[in-house]
Design a protein around this motif. Structure first.
Motif, PDB file in Angstrom:
ATOM      1  N   LYS A 194       0.831  -1.213   0.000  1.00 44.37           N
ATOM      2  CA  LYS A 194       0.000   0.000   0.000  1.00 44.37           C
ATOM      3  C   LYS A 194       0.860   1.255   0.000  1.00 44.37           C
ATOM      4  CE  LYS A 194      -3.932   2.251   0.443  1.00 44.37           C
ATOM      5  NZ  LYS A 194      -4.973   2.224  -0.603  1.00 44.37           N
ATOM      6  N   ASP A 195       1.911   1.257   0.786  1.00 44.79           N
ATOM      7  CA  ASP A 195       2.776   2.432   0.878  1.00 44.79           C
ATOM      8  C   ASP A 195       3.582   2.658  -0.402  1.00 44.79           C
ATOM      9  OD1 ASP A 195       1.916   2.952   3.435  1.00 44.79           O
ATOM     10  OD2 ASP A 195       3.638   2.026   4.419  1.00 44.79           O
ATOM     11  N   GLN A 196       3.854   1.586  -1.142  1.00 44.73           N
ATOM     12  CA  GLN A 196       4.745   1.674  -2.297  1.00 44.73           C
ATOM     13  C   GLN A 196       4.010   1.976  -3.603  1.00 44.73           C
ATOM     14  OE1 GLN A 196       8.028   1.416  -1.797  1.00 44.73           O
ATOM     15  NE2 GLN A 196       8.551   1.818  -3.954  1.00 44.73           N
ATOM     16  N   PHE A 197       2.758   1.531  -3.710  1.00 49.45           N
ATOM     17  CA  PHE A 197       2.031   1.657  -4.978  1.00 49.45           C
ATOM     18  C   PHE A 197       0.679   2.325  -4.754  1.00 49.45           C
ATOM     19  CE2 PHE A 197       4.666  -2.189  -5.106  1.00 49.45           C
ATOM     20  CZ  PHE A 197       5.513  -1.854  -6.165  1.00 49.45           C
ATOM     21  N   ASP A 198       0.200   3.037  -5.768  1.00 48.33           N
ATOM     22  CA  ASP A 198      -1.030   3.796  -5.595  1.00 48.33           C
ATOM     23  C   ASP A 198      -2.241   3.163  -6.281  1.00 48.33           C
ATOM     24  OD1 ASP A 198      -0.385   4.283  -8.208  1.00 48.33           O
ATOM     25  OD2 ASP A 198      -0.217   6.459  -8.032  1.00 48.33           O
ATOM     26  N   LEU A 199      -2.118   1.906  -6.692  1.00 50.54           N
ATOM     27  CA  LEU A 199      -3.279   1.207  -7.247  1.00 50.54           C
ATOM     28  C   LEU A 199      -4.173   0.681  -6.122  1.00 50.54           C
ATOM     29  CD1 LEU A 199      -1.708  -0.917 -10.146  1.00 50.54           C
ATOM     30  CD2 LEU A 199      -2.896   1.270 -10.305  1.00 50.54           C
ATOM     31  N   PRO A 200      -5.464   0.488  -6.404  1.00 52.62           N
ATOM     32  CA  PRO A 200      -6.328  -0.148  -5.399  1.00 52.62           C
ATOM     33  C   PRO A 200      -5.754  -1.494  -4.981  1.00 52.62           C
ATOM     34  CG  PRO A 200      -7.648   0.750  -7.191  1.00 52.62           C
ATOM     35  CD  PRO A 200      -6.219   0.873  -7.621  1.00 52.62           C
ATOM     36  N   ARG A 216      -7.186  -1.507   7.966  1.00 52.48           N
ATOM     37  CA  ARG A 216      -6.214  -0.634   8.633  1.00 52.48           C
ATOM     38  C   ARG A 216      -4.812  -0.834   8.067  1.00 52.48           C
ATOM     39  NH1 ARG A 216      -6.604  -2.692  13.338  1.00 52.48           N
ATOM     40  NH2 ARG A 216      -4.600  -3.750  13.295  1.00 52.48           N
ATOM     41  N   ALA A 217      -4.497  -2.073   7.697  1.00 54.19           N
ATOM     42  CA  ALA A 217      -3.192  -2.362   7.123  1.00 54.19           C
ATOM     43  C   ALA A 217      -3.028  -1.750   5.740  1.00 54.19           C
ATOM     44  CB  ALA A 217      -2.982  -3.867   7.052  1.00 54.19           C
ATOM     45  N   GLY A 218      -4.172  -1.442   5.066  1.00 54.60           N
ATOM     46  CA  GLY A 218      -4.073  -0.790   3.764  1.00 54.60           C
ATOM     47  C   GLY A 218      -4.967  -1.343   2.682  1.00 54.60           C
ATOM     48  N   ALA A 219      -5.733  -2.382   2.968  1.00 55.40           N
ATOM     49  CA  ALA A 219      -6.598  -2.963   1.943  1.00 55.40           C
ATOM     50  C   ALA A 219      -7.750  -2.020   1.610  1.00 55.40           C
ATOM     51  CB  ALA A 219      -7.145  -4.304   2.415  1.00 55.40           C
ATOM     52  N   ASP A 220      -7.988  -1.830   0.330  1.00 55.17           N
ATOM     53  CA  ASP A 220      -9.157  -1.064  -0.126  1.00 55.17           C
ATOM     54  C   ASP A 220     -10.352  -1.981  -0.352  1.00 55.17           C
ATOM     55  OD1 ASP A 220      -7.786   1.602  -0.615  1.00 55.17           O
ATOM     56  OD2 ASP A 220      -6.587   0.313  -1.916  1.00 55.17           O
ATOM     57  N   ILE A 221     -10.081  -3.230  -0.688  1.00 50.12           N
ATOM     58  CA  ILE A 221     -11.095  -4.225  -1.031  1.00 50.12           C
ATOM     59  C   ILE A 221     -10.727  -5.510  -0.307  1.00 50.12           C
ATOM     60  CG2 ILE A 221     -12.123  -5.550  -2.927  1.00 50.12           C
ATOM     61  CD1 ILE A 221     -11.007  -3.227  -4.785  1.00 50.12           C
ATOM     62  N   ILE A 222     -11.753  -6.239   0.171  1.00 51.89           N
ATOM     63  CA  ILE A 222     -11.498  -7.511   0.850  1.00 51.89           C
ATOM     64  C   ILE A 222     -12.348  -8.598   0.216  1.00 51.89           C
ATOM     65  CG2 ILE A 222     -11.560  -8.772   3.028  1.00 51.89           C
ATOM     66  CD1 ILE A 222     -11.282  -6.085   4.476  1.00 51.89           C
ATOM     67  N   ILE A 223     -11.694  -9.616  -0.303  1.00 54.26           N
ATOM     68  CA  ILE A 223     -12.391 -10.828  -0.736  1.00 54.26           C
ATOM     69  C   ILE A 223     -12.492 -11.728   0.493  1.00 54.26           C
ATOM     70  CG2 ILE A 223     -12.323 -12.847  -2.234  1.00 54.26           C
ATOM     71  CD1 ILE A 223     -10.490 -11.195  -4.105  1.00 54.26           C
ATOM     72  N   THR A 224     -13.714 -12.074   0.867  1.00 52.81           N
ATOM     73  CA  THR A 224     -13.882 -12.879   2.074  1.00 52.81           C
ATOM     74  C   THR A 224     -15.141 -13.723   1.990  1.00 52.81           C
ATOM     75  OG1 THR A 224     -14.152 -12.850   4.485  1.00 52.81           O
ATOM     76  CG2 THR A 224     -15.006 -10.941   3.275  1.00 52.81           C
ATOM     77  N   TYR A 225     -15.050 -14.955   2.505  1.00 50.20           N
ATOM     78  CA  TYR A 225     -16.202 -15.846   2.583  1.00 50.20           C
ATOM     79  C   TYR A 225     -17.170 -15.385   3.669  1.00 50.20           C
ATOM     80  CZ  TYR A 225     -13.013 -18.571  -0.238  1.00 50.20           C
ATOM     81  OH  TYR A 225     -12.148 -18.957  -1.227  1.00 50.20           O
ATOM     82  N   PHE A 226     -16.760 -14.418   4.455  1.00 47.56           N
ATOM     83  CA  PHE A 226     -17.627 -13.829   5.477  1.00 47.56           C
ATOM     84  C   PHE A 226     -18.458 -12.665   4.936  1.00 47.56           C
ATOM     85  CE2 PHE A 226     -14.238 -15.472   8.415  1.00 47.56           C
ATOM     86  CZ  PHE A 226     -15.038 -16.259   9.223  1.00 47.56           C
TER      87      PHE A 226
END
Length: 334
Positions: free
Chosen positions: A269-275, A312-322
């Motif tokens: 997340k800190d290194q690249f500006d893509l989602p 919080r770690a930097g994910a914009d999107i989460i793939i989750t079975y939940f």
């Protein structure tokens, strides 16, 4: 200044204050729900190692997708389990392949629901690897080498066939060198310049994938995937992988798995500006489900804390079975 002038607890006194100053918020718009589609009719088989997740035949998709849409989830990730497999995974790129047919049905029912197509061969090959394999026998054992460049041609065919079927996003998960560049060129040549690539850029060779391989019937028949998936001990390698995908035309990057790789999520997340996408994988899901079924943990509290940590770690999107569970909990909290 310090205590008693500074009192950090002032901003923790009530739920309203805590909500007002909350730094990270998880919403239903962050979520992608995976779906496993299989052959046959009337099939709704619960995956033993993934309670609450099912293999569904095409005719059973409507009820599942309606529930997802009604919960406000905006995207699904499709995995297919074909009726027949072969050495090159030809059903992965067949016009009437299981993922292609599922995509058409979903888009006909709910045109605005985003369909993300997993682009790989492991579910469709009889050897369970993510590309073409050269096999040979030595010392009475079958050995094999996954062929990188030859596999790219098949992956391009798969991506193009998925886009033709109506997939909104192509998500290649194969970890072959050059896969983003090859797929981007193939999509562009076929007239799909506007179809984005969600690259599984940083995909580790992980023990957390076990339940998924039950669900997708995709365990390798020999060897393992360590020659193409990343060593779980490495982080500088993750930067190299992600940078390559950025240069080759990826529109979104992914870190998979998520829970044991929060540091990698933050660095990417800190290194690249893509989602940035975090994949909360099957083993992470199943561990929580198993503990919750034993009454050892508060499932809702654990899941919300875990996924908020990924954001919080930097994910914009989460793939989750939940995803469906989280969508319900968020609705209840309003």
């Amino acid at each position: 200044m310090t205590f008693p002038i500074v009192r950090h607890r002032r901003l923790r006194q009530t739920a309203a204050i805590r909500s007002l100053v909350r730094e990270t918020v998880l919403t239903v718009d962050d979520l992608i729900q995976p779906i496993f589609v299989t052959y046959g009719t009337g099939v709704k088989n619960e995956i033993t190692s993934m309670p609450g997740i099912y293999n569904l035949s095409l005719d059973m998709l409507e009820a599942e997708v309606k529930e997802i849409v009604d919960l406000g989830i905006k995207a699904v990730l499709l995995f297919g389990i074909p009726e027949t497999k072969d050495s090159v995974g030809s059903s992965a790129f067949a016009e009437d392949g299981i993922v292609q047919e599922a995509t058409r049905r979903i888009k006909a029912m709910y045109p605005d629901l985003l369909v993300v197509a997993d682009t790989c061969l492991c579910e469709f090959t009889d050897h369970g690897h993510c590309g073409m394999v050269h096999t040979f026998e030595r010392d009475g054992h079958i050995h094999g080498e996954v062929l990188n460049d030859e596999s790219l041609e098949l992956l391009v065919k798969t991506a193009v066939s998925q886009a033709k079927a109506g997939a909104d996003i192509i998500a290649p998960s194969n970890m072959m060198d050059g896969f983003v560049q090859a797929i981007r060129a193939g999509l562009d040549e076929a007239g799909f310049q506007n179809v984005p690539i969600m690259s599984y850029s940083v995909k580790y060779s992980s023990a957390f994938y076990g339940p998924f391989r039950d669900a997708a019937d995709s365990a390798p028949q020999f060897g393992d995937r360590k020659a193409y998936q990343m060593d779980s001990a490495n982080v500088r390698e993750a930067l190299r992988e992600a940078e390559t995908d950025v240069l080759e035309g990826a529109d979104m990057l992914m870190v998979k798995p998520a829970l044991a790789y929060m540091d990698v999520i933050r660095i990417i997340k800190d290194q690249f500006d893509l989602p940035l996408v975090a994949y909360n994988v099957s083993g992470e899901y199943s561990m929580v489900k198993a503990a919750a079924m034993q009454g050892w943990i508060d499932e809702k509290a654990i899941v919300m804390e875990m996924l908020t940590g990924m954001k919080r770690a930097g994910a914009d999107i989460i793939i989750t079975y939940f995803s469906k569970d989280v969508a319900r909990w968020l609705k209840e909290s309003k």
